[in-house]
Design an enzyme around this catalytic site. Sequence first.
Site, PDB file in Angstrom:
ATOM      1  N   TYR A  23     -38.595 -14.435 -12.752  1.00  0.00           N
ATOM      2  CA  TYR A  23     -38.388 -15.498 -11.296  1.00  0.00           C
ATOM      3  C   TYR A  23     -36.506 -15.647 -11.794  1.00  0.00           C
ATOM      4  O   TYR A  23     -36.062 -15.699 -10.480  1.00  0.00           O
ATOM      5  CB  TYR A  23     -38.432 -16.444 -12.235  1.00  0.00           C
ATOM      6  CG  TYR A  23     -38.439 -17.527 -11.214  1.00  0.00           C
ATOM      7  CD1 TYR A  23     -38.579 -17.476  -9.820  1.00  0.00           C
ATOM      8  CD2 TYR A  23     -37.699 -18.580 -11.798  1.00  0.00           C
ATOM      9  CE1 TYR A  23     -37.915 -18.680  -8.999  1.00  0.00           C
ATOM     10  CE2 TYR A  23     -36.791 -19.896 -10.700  1.00  0.00           C
ATOM     11  CZ  TYR A  23     -37.458 -19.819  -9.435  1.00  0.00           C
ATOM     12  OH  TYR A  23     -36.560 -20.774  -8.792  1.00  0.00           O
ATOM     13  N   LYS A  25     -34.333 -14.330  -8.649  1.00  0.00           N
ATOM     14  CA  LYS A  25     -33.550 -15.533  -8.229  1.00  0.00           C
ATOM     15  C   LYS A  25     -31.819 -15.625  -8.010  1.00  0.00           C
ATOM     16  O   LYS A  25     -31.312 -15.515  -7.059  1.00  0.00           O
ATOM     17  CB  LYS A  25     -33.922 -16.732  -8.923  1.00  0.00           C
ATOM     18  CG  LYS A  25     -34.482 -17.699  -7.984  1.00  0.00           C
ATOM     19  CD  LYS A  25     -34.940 -18.445  -7.443  1.00  0.00           C
ATOM     20  CE  LYS A  25     -35.835 -17.927  -6.596  1.00  0.00           C
ATOM     21  NZ  LYS A  25     -35.725 -18.478  -4.837  1.00  0.00           N
TER      22      LYS A  25
HETATM   23  N1  NAP Z   1     -38.886 -27.142  -6.956  1.00  0.00           N
HETATM   24  C1  NAP Z   1     -37.063 -26.845  -7.617  1.00  0.00           C
HETATM   25  O1  NAP Z   1     -37.061 -27.446  -8.261  1.00  0.00           O
HETATM   26  C2  NAP Z   1     -36.899 -25.588  -7.278  1.00  0.00           C
HETATM   27  C3  NAP Z   1     -35.687 -25.150  -8.053  1.00  0.00           C
HETATM   28  C4  NAP Z   1     -35.136 -24.179  -8.020  1.00  0.00           C
HETATM   29  C5  NAP Z   1     -35.359 -23.273  -6.801  1.00  0.00           C
HETATM   30  N2  NAP Z   1     -36.512 -23.834  -6.487  1.00  0.00           N
HETATM   31  C6  NAP Z   1     -37.061 -22.331  -4.933  1.00  0.00           C
HETATM   32  O2  NAP Z   1     -37.108 -23.448  -3.697  1.00  0.00           O
HETATM   33  C7  NAP Z   1     -37.706 -22.667  -3.047  1.00  0.00           C
HETATM   34  C8  NAP Z   1     -38.738 -23.419  -2.520  1.00  0.00           C
HETATM   35  O3  NAP Z   1     -40.016 -24.017  -4.347  1.00  0.00           O
HETATM   36  P1  NAP Z   1     -40.301 -25.324  -3.779  1.00  0.00           P
HETATM   37  O4  NAP Z   1     -40.543 -25.952  -5.807  1.00  0.00           O
HETATM   38  O5  NAP Z   1     -40.525 -26.600  -2.541  1.00  0.00           O
HETATM   39  O6  NAP Z   1     -41.721 -24.723  -4.275  1.00  0.00           O
HETATM   40  P2  NAP Z   1     -43.748 -25.443  -3.407  1.00  0.00           P
HETATM   41  O7  NAP Z   1     -42.986 -26.629  -3.766  1.00  0.00           O
HETATM   42  O8  NAP Z   1     -44.500 -24.810  -4.544  1.00  0.00           O
HETATM   43  O9  NAP Z   1     -43.803 -24.912  -2.306  1.00  0.00           O
HETATM   44  C9  NAP Z   1     -43.687 -23.681  -1.745  1.00  0.00           C
HETATM   45  C10 NAP Z   1     -43.765 -22.795  -0.585  1.00  0.00           C
HETATM   46  O10 NAP Z   1     -44.343 -21.742  -0.119  1.00  0.00           O
HETATM   47  C11 NAP Z   1     -46.186 -21.322   0.252  1.00  0.00           C
HETATM   48  N3  NAP Z   1     -46.372 -20.461  -0.475  1.00  0.00           N
HETATM   49  C12 NAP Z   1     -47.002 -20.318  -2.219  1.00  0.00           C
HETATM   50  N4  NAP Z   1     -47.172 -19.289  -1.668  1.00  0.00           N
HETATM   51  C13 NAP Z   1     -47.649 -18.278  -0.853  1.00  0.00           C
HETATM   52  C14 NAP Z   1     -47.451 -17.607  -0.174  1.00  0.00           C
HETATM   53  N5  NAP Z   1     -47.876 -16.451  -1.033  1.00  0.00           N
HETATM   54  N6  NAP Z   1     -47.062 -16.707   1.220  1.00  0.00           N
HETATM   55  C15 NAP Z   1     -47.176 -18.141   2.296  1.00  0.00           C
HETATM   56  N7  NAP Z   1     -46.438 -18.972   1.746  1.00  0.00           N
HETATM   57  C16 NAP Z   1     -46.629 -19.809   0.038  1.00  0.00           C
HETATM   58  C17 NAP Z   1     -46.852 -22.927  -0.709  1.00  0.00           C
HETATM   59  O11 NAP Z   1     -47.717 -22.612   0.998  1.00  0.00           O
HETATM   60  P3  NAP Z   1     -48.688 -23.451   0.160  1.00  0.00           P
HETATM   61  O12 NAP Z   1     -48.814 -24.894   0.424  1.00  0.00           O
HETATM   62  O13 NAP Z   1     -49.897 -22.987   0.755  1.00  0.00           O
HETATM   63  O14 NAP Z   1     -49.094 -22.733  -1.020  1.00  0.00           O
HETATM   64  C18 NAP Z   1     -45.330 -24.118   0.116  1.00  0.00           C
HETATM   65  O15 NAP Z   1     -45.304 -23.897   1.485  1.00  0.00           O
HETATM   66  C19 NAP Z   1     -37.977 -21.206  -4.294  1.00  0.00           C
HETATM   67  O16 NAP Z   1     -37.126 -20.692  -3.515  1.00  0.00           O
HETATM   68  C20 NAP Z   1     -37.535 -21.454  -5.634  1.00  0.00           C
HETATM   69  O17 NAP Z   1     -37.481 -20.797  -6.290  1.00  0.00           O
HETATM   70  C21 NAP Z   1     -37.160 -24.664  -6.652  1.00  0.00           C
END
Ligand code: NAP
Length: 335
Positions: A219, A223
Site C-alpha cells: 500500500y 501511494k
Molecule cells: N481514510 C484514511 O484515513 C485515508 C488516509 C490516507 C489516504 N486515504 C486514501 O483515500 C482514498 C479513499 O479512502 P477511504 O478511507 O475513503 O476508503 P473507503 O472508506 O474504504 O471507501 C473506498 C471506496 O472505494 C470503493 N471500492 C472498494 N473496492 C472497490 C472495488 N473493487 N471496485 C470498485 N469500488 C471499490 C468502496 O466501495 P464499497 O462501498 O462498495 O466498498 C468505497 O466507495 C484511498 O485512496 C486511500 O488510500 C485514506
Amino acid sequence: MAYSDHSAPTLTTVLTAFGALIVTYYAYNIFSFLYLFLFHRSTISRYLHPPSTSAASSTSEHRSWALITGASDGIGMGFAYELASKGFNIILHGRSPTKLAAVETALKAQYPQISTRLFVLDAYPCSVAAIDDYIRGLAEDGLSIRILVNNIGGGALVKPTFRPLTKLTAEDVQKLFDLNVGFPTLLTRALLPVVQEPALVLNLGSFASDIPAPWLTVYAGSKAFNLSWSRSLGVELRAEGKDVEVMGLLVGEVQTAGHPGPVGLFICSSRTLARNALAKVGCGRHTVVPWWRHAVILALVLRLPETLLNWGAVRASSSLKEGEKRHLEANKRNL
Ligand SMILES: NC(=O)c1ccc[n+]([C@@H]2O[C@H](COP(=O)([O-])OP(=O)(O)OC[C@H]3O[C@@H](n4cnc5c(N)ncnc54)[C@H](OP(=O)(O)O)[C@@H]3O)[C@@H](O)[C@H]2O)c1
C-alpha cells in the site's frame, strides 16, 4: 612586516551569512504555509461551465461533470457532496449498485439542481475494455467532463490489512496494485483524451508514502506512485500545452468506513478533507497536504531523526496490527 588579508571573510561574517540563510529558509516555509492555508483562493470555479452565475443550462446535463471513483463511501462520497455543493454534475463510481443508488438519492435530495450518473464497475480485477467502453459512452453522449477524482484505493482492501510482505498472497498483491495504481492510471489514460479543458485531476495519496509503514508495504509503495505520477503527469500535460491541472493529495488520517474511529485533533471527516482539497485547487503545486493539521503533523514527523521515526512507525503499526487482529478474532467468534 606582518601581512594581513583584509579581503578574507571573518568567522563572524560566515556565521552571519549562514544564519541569514537559515532564517530565510524558515521564513519562506512559514510564508508558504500561511499563504496556502490562509490566503490562497481556490480556482475550482474555472472548471464550472457555464459559470454558476449563468442562468443558461443551470439545471441541465450541459454543466461540467466530475467523475469520482469509489464514491459510494468515505472520502469519495465526501468529494461528491462538496463538488455537488459547487454546482458540478456528478458521476458516482463504485462496485455496488445499491450503495451507489442510495448515495445518488441522498445527493439529489440535497442538491436537486445537479445531474448524476452511476458508473458501476468492480475495479478488481481491472478491466481495460470496461473502462474504455464506459468512457467512450460518456464521450458519445457529449458530456463535458472536467474533473476526475482518483479516490479509489486503500490498504484495508485486503484483510488482514497489516501483514508482512511474505504473508500476502499473490492475489492480495495484485489487488492492491490494481486498486491503488492500475485502475486510476488506466482510467486517467482513457479519460484525458475526452475531457474538456480546463480540466482537473485529483489523485489520493497517503502519508504512508512518506512515513515508513511496516506491514503495509505494498500500500505504502503504491501511494508513493500516486504522488510521483501526479507530479510527472502534471508537468507533462503542461509541457504538451494542455490546460489540465493535476494535484496529488497527501492525506493523513480521515474517518471513513475503511478507517473507522472518531474524528479528532488530527483526524478529520471525509467532507472536511474534500473541502480542504478543493480549496487548494489552483495553488500551483502538484502535490499538496489538503488539511492544515495534517500538514503540521507531517512536517513535525518528517523532522524526526530517522531512527526515531522508524522506531515510532514500528510501534504505531504494531499496535494497529494487534488491534486489527483482536477485531478480526472477535468478528470470527460472533459469526
Ligand atoms: N481514510 C484514511 O484515513 C485515508 C488516509 C490516507 C489516504 N486515504 C486514501 O483515500 C482514498 C479513499 O479512502 P477511504 O478511507 O475513503 O476508503 P473507503 O472508506 O474504504 O471507501 C473506498 C471506496 O472505494 C470503493 N471500492 C472498494 N473496492 C472497490 C472495488 N473493487 N471496485 C470498485 N469500488 C471499490 C468502496 O466501495 P464499497 O462501498 O462498495 O466498498 C468505497 O466507495 C484511498 O485512496 C486511500 O488510500 C485514506
